[in-house]
Design an enzyme around this catalytic site. Structure first.
Site, PDB file in Angstrom:
ATOM      1  N   ASP A  97       7.533   7.704  -1.097  1.00 20.18           N
ATOM      2  CA  ASP A  97       8.532   6.911  -1.815  1.00 20.18           C
ATOM      3  C   ASP A  97       8.665   7.322  -3.268  1.00 20.18           C
ATOM      4  O   ASP A  97       7.912   8.150  -3.773  1.00 20.18           O
ATOM      5  CB  ASP A  97       8.164   5.418  -1.729  1.00 20.18           C
ATOM      6  CG  ASP A  97       6.682   5.165  -1.968  1.00 20.18           C
ATOM      7  OD1 ASP A  97       6.027   5.974  -2.647  1.00 20.18           O
ATOM      8  OD2 ASP A  97       6.157   4.152  -1.460  1.00 20.18           O
ATOM      9  N   HIS A 170       3.249  -4.230   2.582  1.00 20.65           N
ATOM     10  CA  HIS A 170       4.154  -3.085   2.649  1.00 20.65           C
ATOM     11  C   HIS A 170       3.375  -1.779   2.731  1.00 20.65           C
ATOM     12  O   HIS A 170       2.295  -1.632   2.156  1.00 20.65           O
ATOM     13  CB  HIS A 170       5.136  -3.073   1.482  1.00 20.65           C
ATOM     14  CG  HIS A 170       4.533  -2.838   0.128  1.00 20.65           C
ATOM     15  ND1 HIS A 170       4.199  -1.585  -0.330  1.00 20.65           N
ATOM     16  CD2 HIS A 170       4.224  -3.685  -0.881  1.00 20.65           C
ATOM     17  CE1 HIS A 170       3.717  -1.676  -1.562  1.00 20.65           C
ATOM     18  NE2 HIS A 170       3.715  -2.938  -1.918  1.00 20.65           N
ATOM     19  N   GLU A 175       9.155  -3.166   2.489  1.00 20.08           N
ATOM     20  CA  GLU A 175       8.848  -4.537   2.126  1.00 20.08           C
ATOM     21  C   GLU A 175       9.012  -5.477   3.329  1.00 20.08           C
ATOM     22  O   GLU A 175       9.558  -5.079   4.372  1.00 20.08           O
ATOM     23  CB  GLU A 175       9.774  -4.984   0.983  1.00 20.08           C
ATOM     24  CG  GLU A 175       9.609  -4.194  -0.298  1.00 20.08           C
ATOM     25  CD  GLU A 175       8.328  -4.496  -1.054  1.00 20.08           C
ATOM     26  OE1 GLU A 175       7.396  -5.085  -0.458  1.00 20.08           O
ATOM     27  OE2 GLU A 175       8.244  -4.149  -2.249  1.00 20.08           O
TER      28      GLU A 175
END
Length: 645
Positions: A97, A170, A175
């Site tokens: 990410d 998460h 999430e």
């Protein structure tokens, strides 16, 4: 490294232990006493995979994570590269990410993190590194994410995915609400996730609200998954993930369906798992004294009774029949446990002179002890043990306070500017005034990715020093007994600190050797293995271990306190120091002297309350827990655990 007395190839091959077939657990997990050993073993598994793939002429495709959890794994991989010749030329990486929007050159970016902690130190080709791009336009996000998925697929998918876990459950930035077959996409960050990141961004208002993340489905397609979790802050979500039902509200639970996943935990992160918290519900246990104490406190909480009101039926109906069978009856057992817990309570933390100390936590002799309170930051002493600190001084002990770090990065630019401008208004023209003008310019001209200039760091350190002295004077500690160690590992000017070094340990050793204490108090917070509290505690541990042969150390006891976020469990407490309402107020006032740490402190963490509110709430809860067990009733309590160094 040996684990379970056998050489193992990977954490996958480490048995869970006696409770391998726990009916409560839905994900394979292994628990280590130290995260450093666990990190080594994970790094070794990755290295073995890289070498195996290379021997076949194949690329090794790694999915990588950021955050504090994998840092030690990366350090081990770097060491293997430099000392063992481990090459990364056949490695292709895909990071989970990135914040959005985010400049890759920003110190807050995961691009910066990965290069700082791994890529700049190994021989991986740059074109084989893939990290989501936080600079693309919003219009390009969907196409970009689809291309990221295609690139992973073009390499045959992920051979190994390294994960951490957030307190929302998460993985990556998936999430709560994320779907089990979700793919790489843009996502809005949960408030709790942003709060956890606030310290790195120097305030939650600076944390981006969006991110680009690999999806749960992308992660679950990896051939092998290892998730790391360290510290008590992760304990609750680890339990819910491993033992709970699969749910979109806890995306990590989707890993229950993966055939080759291992959670690698330290003891604190695993502390709420049933086989750790209440092992008697899983298998036969040896009823040692600590285990009995744990079980009785657990039972009291479960049936909501005080110790002396527990019955045979309570034990038998809640999985403790074997304990009752060994002890004979609840009556005798209850009295024994009641007395043990009652004996942890003392209003004399330095020992009560001329009293029978058989059942007291501390010795009566010497009546006046030399004490060192080690405080990682310049306010942990009053926040975490201000009542005990005050009582030790009032009872005549020679109390030394050792502030291990300057705490300068926790002073905001606004506070620093305020103090600098007051001094500038006061000083006449001269060299001192010119230095202040330079300092003010340094504050005003600082750019996002720059650390504070030295003069600004000095000013912020002095602000915290003077706040600390104001608090110690309030507790009547002579200034010459207040020590500012300014350990070098901390003085980087950035959130990331240097490793603990010999110079740090020697500074701590020299103070201990000079004072020759009968008591040492240190912050026992182990939540983040790379956090300042942990490094400061290691400095104390190493210093005391090296000094152990000295004759005066035979009379020195080490007591560990906890910080503002977490307290020792009742069954872990060796000394509980009660506070009256007046003492609670004195502690609060001592905390108030640290003015720059009130009202919007930079490192607030996940709890937005001020430190004094957190501390009082924690101390009141500890007292309430003792009261609910049928023990003495006090307004508040501070708790300590004795450590045999």
């Amino acid at each position: 490294m040996k684990t379970n007395s056998e050489e193992v190839k990977s954490v996958k091959h480490v048995k869970v232990g006696t409770y391998e077939h726990s009916r409560f657990e839905k994900i394979h997990n292994v628990i280590f006493k130290k995260s450093s050993k666990a990190s080594y073993l994970v790094a070794k598994e990755i290295a073995d995979l890289i070498r195996t793939k290379d021997s076949k002429g194949e690329k090794c495709v790694l999915g990588l994570a950021t955050g504090s959890s994998p840092i030690r794994v990366y350090e081990e991989l770097i060491m293997m590269h430099k000392e063992e010749g481990l090459s990364f030329k056949n490695v292709v990486t895909f990071n989970l990410d990135e914040y959005f929007p985010m400049n890759p050159e920003s110190i807050h970016s995961y691009h910066y993190f990965m290069h700082e902690n791994l890529f700049d130190h190994i021989d991986i080709p740059k074109d084989q590194i893939h990290i989501p791009d936080g600079t693309i336009s919003q219009d390009e996000v969907n196409d970009y994410c689809a291309a990221y998925e295609e690139k992973i697929a073009s390499h045959g998918g992920l051979d190994f995915q390294l994960l951490g876990i957030g307190r929302t459950g998460h993985i990556g930035f998936n999430e709560p609400g994320s779907h089990f077959n979700s793919v790489t996409r843009s996502i809005t960050l949960d408030q709790l996730t942003r709060e956890d990141a606030a310290s790195s961004f120097l305030g939650i208002e600076n944390v981006p609200k969006k991110a680009i993340t690999m999806g749960v489905g992308t992660v679950n397609n990896a051939k092998r998954i290892v998730l790391l979790a360290w510290g008590h802050k992760k304990a609750e979500i680890v339990k819910r993930t491993i033992e709970g039902e699969e749910s979109a509200q806890i995306p990590a639970t989707y890993l229950q369906d993966h055939p080759n996943t291992t959670f690698v935990l330290d003891e604190e992160a695993a502390s709420l798992l049933t086989r750790v918290e209440s092992p008697w519900l899983v298998d036969a246990v040896e009823w040692t004294e600590p285990m009995i104490k744990r079980a009785v406190v657990w039972l009291c909480d479960k049936v909501e009774k005080s110790i002396l009101r527990l019955t045979d039926k309570d034990f038998n109906e809640n999985g403790l029949a074997s304990l009752l069978a060994e002890k004979g009856s609840s009556y005798e057992l209850n009295i024994e446990m009641f007395n043990q817990l009652q004996h942890t309570i003392t209003g004399w933390p330095g020992g009560k002179p001329n009293a029978d100390d058989t059942n007291r936590p501390e010795r009566k002799s010497p009546a006046k002890k030399r004490v060192i309170i080690f405080s990682p930051h310049p306010d942990d002493d009053v926040i975490s043990m201000g009542g005990t600190f005050d009582r030790l001084v009032q009872q005549g002990h020679e109390v030394h306070i050792a502030y291990q770090t300057s705490g300068n990065i926790a002073v905001s630019n606004a506070d620093a500017l305020k103090f600098a401008e007051v001094a500038m208004d006061f000083l006449p023209e001269g060299s001192e005034l010119e230095k202040l003008k330079e300092t003010i310019s340094g504050i005003n001209e600082k750019k996002e990715n720059e650390i504070d200039p030295l003069s600004v760091r000095e000013l912020k350190g002095l602000i915290r020093k003077r706040e600390s002295i104001a608090a110690t004077r309030y507790f009547d500690v002579p200034d010459e007994q207040v020590h500012f160690l300014n350990l070098p590992f901390y003085e980087t000017g950035a959130v990331k600190k240097s490793p603990l070094g010999k110079e740090d340990i020697d500074i701590v050793k020299n103070l201990i050797a000079d004072v020759k204490p009968h008591q040492v108090y240190a912050a026992g917070d182990l939540a983040d293995p790379h956090g300042t509290h942990k490094v400061c505690l290691d400095a104390v541990f190493k210093a005391m271990a090296e000094l152990k042969p000295e004759p005066y150390m035979a009379d020195c006891w080490l007591w560990l306190y906890r910080g503002a976020w977490h307290e020792w469990e009742i069954h872990e407490i060796d000394m509980a120091v009660p506070m009256s309402p007046d003492q609670v107020l004195r502690k609060r006032k001592a905390i108030f002297f640290h003015q720059t740490q009130k009202d919007g402190v930079l490192f607030q963490g996940e709890d937005l309350r001020e430190f004094w509110v957190r501390a009082e709430d924690r101390n009141k809860k500890t007292a309430a827990h003792y009261r609910n067990l049928g023990l003495s009733d006090y307004a508040a309590m501070e708790a300590f655990k004795r450590f045999d160094y």
